[in-house]
Write a protein that holds these residues in place. Structure first.
Motif, PDB file in Angstrom:
ATOM      1  N   TRP A 293      18.267   8.795  15.313  1.00 17.47           N
ATOM      2  CA  TRP A 293      17.910   7.382  15.362  1.00 17.47           C
ATOM      3  C   TRP A 293      16.420   7.147  15.213  1.00 17.47           C
ATOM      4  N   PHE A 294      15.617   8.180  15.476  1.00 17.30           N
ATOM      5  CA  PHE A 294      14.159   8.034  15.428  1.00 17.30           C
ATOM      6  C   PHE A 294      13.541   9.350  14.996  1.00 17.30           C
ATOM      7  N   LEU A 295      12.514   9.270  14.133  1.00 13.22           N
ATOM      8  CA  LEU A 295      11.715  10.445  13.841  1.00 13.22           C
ATOM      9  C   LEU A 295      10.274  10.012  13.641  1.00 13.22           C
ATOM     10  N   ASP A 296       9.365  10.869  14.083  1.00 17.42           N
ATOM     11  CA  ASP A 296       7.943  10.537  13.974  1.00 17.42           C
ATOM     12  C   ASP A 296       7.256  11.447  12.962  1.00 17.42           C
ATOM     13  N   SER A 297       5.954  11.284  12.840  1.00 16.91           N
ATOM     14  CA  SER A 297       5.197  12.035  11.840  1.00 16.91           C
ATOM     15  C   SER A 297       5.217  13.539  12.103  1.00 16.91           C
ATOM     16  N   THR A 298       5.331  13.937  13.351  1.00 17.39           N
ATOM     17  CA  THR A 298       5.399  15.366  13.663  1.00 17.39           C
ATOM     18  C   THR A 298       6.679  15.970  13.104  1.00 17.39           C
ATOM     19  N   ALA A 299       7.781  15.271  13.263  1.00 15.11           N
ATOM     20  CA  ALA A 299       9.062  15.743  12.717  1.00 15.11           C
ATOM     21  C   ALA A 299       9.027  15.745  11.192  1.00 15.11           C
ATOM     22  N   LEU A 300       8.397  14.728  10.598  1.00  8.62           N
ATOM     23  CA  LEU A 300       8.255  14.704   9.138  1.00  8.62           C
ATOM     24  C   LEU A 300       7.466  15.923   8.664  1.00  8.62           C
ATOM     25  N   GLY A 301       6.424  16.281   9.421  1.00  8.85           N
ATOM     26  CA  GLY A 301       5.631  17.459   9.086  1.00  8.85           C
ATOM     27  C   GLY A 301       6.451  18.735   9.134  1.00  8.85           C
ATOM     28  N   VAL A 302       7.357  18.829  10.094  1.00  7.82           N
ATOM     29  CA  VAL A 302       8.241  19.996  10.184  1.00  7.82           C
ATOM     30  C   VAL A 302       9.121  20.069   8.942  1.00  7.82           C
ATOM     31  N   LEU A 303       9.706  18.939   8.543  1.00  2.00           N
ATOM     32  CA  LEU A 303      10.573  18.920   7.364  1.00  2.00           C
ATOM     33  C   LEU A 303       9.801  19.297   6.099  1.00  2.00           C
ATOM     34  N   VAL A 304       8.579  18.802   5.965  1.00  3.34           N
ATOM     35  CA  VAL A 304       7.751  19.140   4.803  1.00  3.34           C
ATOM     36  C   VAL A 304       7.433  20.634   4.802  1.00  3.34           C
TER      37      VAL A 304
ATOM     38  N   PHE B 157      10.952   7.280   5.119  1.00  5.08           N
ATOM     39  CA  PHE B 157      10.776   8.187   3.980  1.00  5.08           C
ATOM     40  C   PHE B 157      10.153   7.456   2.791  1.00  5.08           C
ATOM     41  N   ARG B 158      10.549   6.210   2.580  1.00  2.10           N
ATOM     42  CA  ARG B 158       9.978   5.434   1.467  1.00  2.10           C
ATOM     43  C   ARG B 158       8.501   5.109   1.714  1.00  2.10           C
ATOM     44  N   LEU B 159       8.174   4.674   2.925  1.00  2.00           N
ATOM     45  CA  LEU B 159       6.790   4.306   3.247  1.00  2.00           C
ATOM     46  C   LEU B 159       5.830   5.487   3.141  1.00  2.00           C
ATOM     47  N   THR B 160       6.318   6.663   3.476  1.00  2.32           N
ATOM     48  CA  THR B 160       5.474   7.855   3.435  1.00  2.32           C
ATOM     49  C   THR B 160       5.477   8.533   2.068  1.00  2.32           C
ATOM     50  N   GLY B 161       6.328   8.066   1.165  1.00  2.00           N
ATOM     51  CA  GLY B 161       6.450   8.681  -0.150  1.00  2.00           C
ATOM     52  C   GLY B 161       7.297   9.940  -0.154  1.00  2.00           C
ATOM     53  N   LEU B 162       7.862  10.277   0.987  1.00  2.00           N
ATOM     54  CA  LEU B 162       8.663  11.497   1.075  1.00  2.00           C
ATOM     55  C   LEU B 162      10.033  11.352   0.423  1.00  2.00           C
ATOM     56  N   ASP B 163      10.413  10.131   0.074  1.00  2.00           N
ATOM     57  CA  ASP B 163      11.662   9.951  -0.670  1.00  2.00           C
ATOM     58  C   ASP B 163      11.533  10.528  -2.079  1.00  2.00           C
ATOM     59  N   ARG B 164      10.294  10.769  -2.535  1.00  2.00           N
ATOM     60  CA  ARG B 164      10.068  11.411  -3.829  1.00  2.00           C
ATOM     61  C   ARG B 164       9.940  12.929  -3.691  1.00  2.00           C
TER      62      ARG B 164
END
Length: 108
Positions: free
Chosen positions: A51-62, A88-95
């Motif tokens: 339900w929620f993910l932050d920038s730290t979790a996004l960094g793990v996925l990257v 994902f769209r706002l951070t550009g990670l959808d690309r």
């Protein structure tokens, strides 16, 4: 956060439930690295239960994605929630990630 892992050598699915944030990022990283092991090249992370993910979790996925790219593989996400898709769209990670609406929509 709860994780379940299913799959084999070439393709592993990790289903995640709960929030992904600074408090759970270390456990997420460790679990995903363990899931891909030494031979894994394709990882699918199912975020249906998140339900929620932050920038730290996004960094793990990257980071996991980069590790898999070095092996000739990649990371795909299952993300049916509009709120998470917006991140994902706002951070550009959808690309960066292949994002699918359901596990059945992920190509074999």
């Amino acid at each position: 956060m709860e994780l379940s892992v299913a799959g084999g050598i070439d393709r592993t699915v990790v289903a995640v439930n709960g929030n992904l944030d600074v408090a759970t990022a270390g456990e997420l990283r460790e679990s995903l690295h363990h899931a891909i092991g030494d031979a894994g090249t394709s990882l699918i992370v199912d975020l249906t239960g998140v339900w929620f993910l932050d920038s730290t979790a996004l960094g793990v996925l990257v980071g996991v994605h980069k590790r898999l790219l070095e092996r000739g593989g990649g990371l795909q996400l299952v993300c049916p929630r509009d709120g998470l898709l917006r991140i994902f769209r706002l951070t550009g990670l959808d690309r960066v990630f292949a994002i699918h609406a359901s596990l059945t929509a992920v190509p074999a």
